[in-house]
Design an enzyme around this catalytic site. Sequence first.
Site, PDB file in Angstrom:
ATOM      1  N   LYS A 152       0.830  -1.205   0.000  1.00 52.24           N
ATOM      2  CA  LYS A 152       0.000   0.000   0.000  1.00 52.24           C
ATOM      3  C   LYS A 152       0.866   1.259   0.000  1.00 52.24           C
ATOM      4  O   LYS A 152       1.920   1.317   0.648  1.00 52.24           O
ATOM      5  CB  LYS A 152      -0.898   0.018   1.239  1.00 52.24           C
ATOM      6  CG  LYS A 152      -1.807  -1.192   1.370  1.00 52.24           C
ATOM      7  CD  LYS A 152      -2.931  -1.161   0.375  1.00 52.24           C
ATOM      8  CE  LYS A 152      -3.918  -2.288   0.640  1.00 52.24           C
ATOM      9  NZ  LYS A 152      -5.098  -2.214  -0.257  1.00 52.24           N
TER      10      LYS A 152
ATOM     11  N   HIS B  70     -10.506  -8.371  -7.234  1.00 51.65           N
ATOM     12  CA  HIS B  70     -10.322  -7.973  -5.842  1.00 51.65           C
ATOM     13  C   HIS B  70     -11.079  -8.965  -4.968  1.00 51.65           C
ATOM     14  O   HIS B  70     -12.191  -9.384  -5.291  1.00 51.65           O
ATOM     15  CB  HIS B  70     -10.876  -6.562  -5.642  1.00 51.65           C
ATOM     16  CG  HIS B  70     -10.906  -6.117  -4.229  1.00 51.65           C
ATOM     17  ND1 HIS B  70     -12.052  -6.198  -3.454  1.00 51.65           N
ATOM     18  CD2 HIS B  70      -9.947  -5.580  -3.429  1.00 51.65           C
ATOM     19  CE1 HIS B  70     -11.793  -5.723  -2.248  1.00 51.65           C
ATOM     20  NE2 HIS B  70     -10.534  -5.346  -2.199  1.00 51.65           N
TER      21      HIS B  70
END
Length: 365
Positions: A158, A289
């Site tokens: 991230k 996802h």
Amino acid sequence: MLRPPLRRPLSDSIYDRTHWVVPVVEITTADGLVGTGYSGLWTGEDLVVRAIVEYLAPRLRGADAALIGAIWQDAYWSPLHWVGRAGVAHMAQAMVDIALWDLAAQRAGMPLWQLLGGRHPVLETYNTDGGWLNFTVDELIDDMQGMVEAGWTKVKMKVGGPSLRTDLARVAAVREALPADVELMVDVNQRWDRVTALRALRPLADLGIGWLEEPLHPDDVLGHARLAQTGALPIALGESVYSAESFATFLDAGAVDVVQVDVTRVAGITEWLRVAHAAQEASRWVVPHAGDMMQVHQHLIGGVGAGREAMVEYLPWGLELFAEPVHVDRGRLRLPLTPGASTRISAEARERFEDRENRPTPHGD
């Protein structure tokens, strides 16, 4: 309503989390079969469940569970359409649709991936569980090296913190620490503007990043198109796109390379299949996802995934909820042979994780 705790607190550029929330719907047919659908989210679970109990459940009583397409159309054009063609309305419809496909596979006596075509009995996974924004650089490197030692050759981290300079330094440190043959992807979770994303493209490309995920607001089609058309990095998105029509807009604009369509965000398997086929026809990768914790997506990619990048996201939150959790060994996922969609919740998980204080009242009880 199930609330399994995460094994450690996690943060991305938007949220801090300690628990995963899994609302579950079961559909019982006259011949005694039970189909299970569910979602995975952080908040708003009460809204999703109320949409089912108050708006969708009354329309299901007496319906023929085999007519999945007809039920999907009826639910889509129900009064929920007036207040939301995405978000809560689609997540609620997804739960119902997943349960109906689970029933269809059970009735056919085969796992869903075989019912859908049976293309890939084994899938690759990429691991997204070690690259969180609340980790120090040392913690980040330790976690991602541990994933590589466990057999993963593709991992994700991230970014999207307060400073682009810090983001790029973290990515560079992780890239340097990993073997050259391990692919590293980067996820912004929507937090950059166009200027920041354009500034980041070349440094990230120079580091050999595999793809740049959700760099901008998920409704900014033109901004994503501008990034994709530079050719610097593949652009991945989809977890925050809720309809086949919206995905078509991204595809038509050349704004996405990796289509991360999530069966819990679009209106279930019925709509997921539409998006996946359109993406494949446009020669884009479909790598979902994993808001479903991989349980359903393993079947979808196993059934209709393209030959290249037949892959799902590894996100092991809440796997203890399921009677037959996914089986991943050294980054490879072997598809199950049990009839159904692998959605059935174990009795032990109900006992351990059910939120009894907020248990919804099923329609008709």
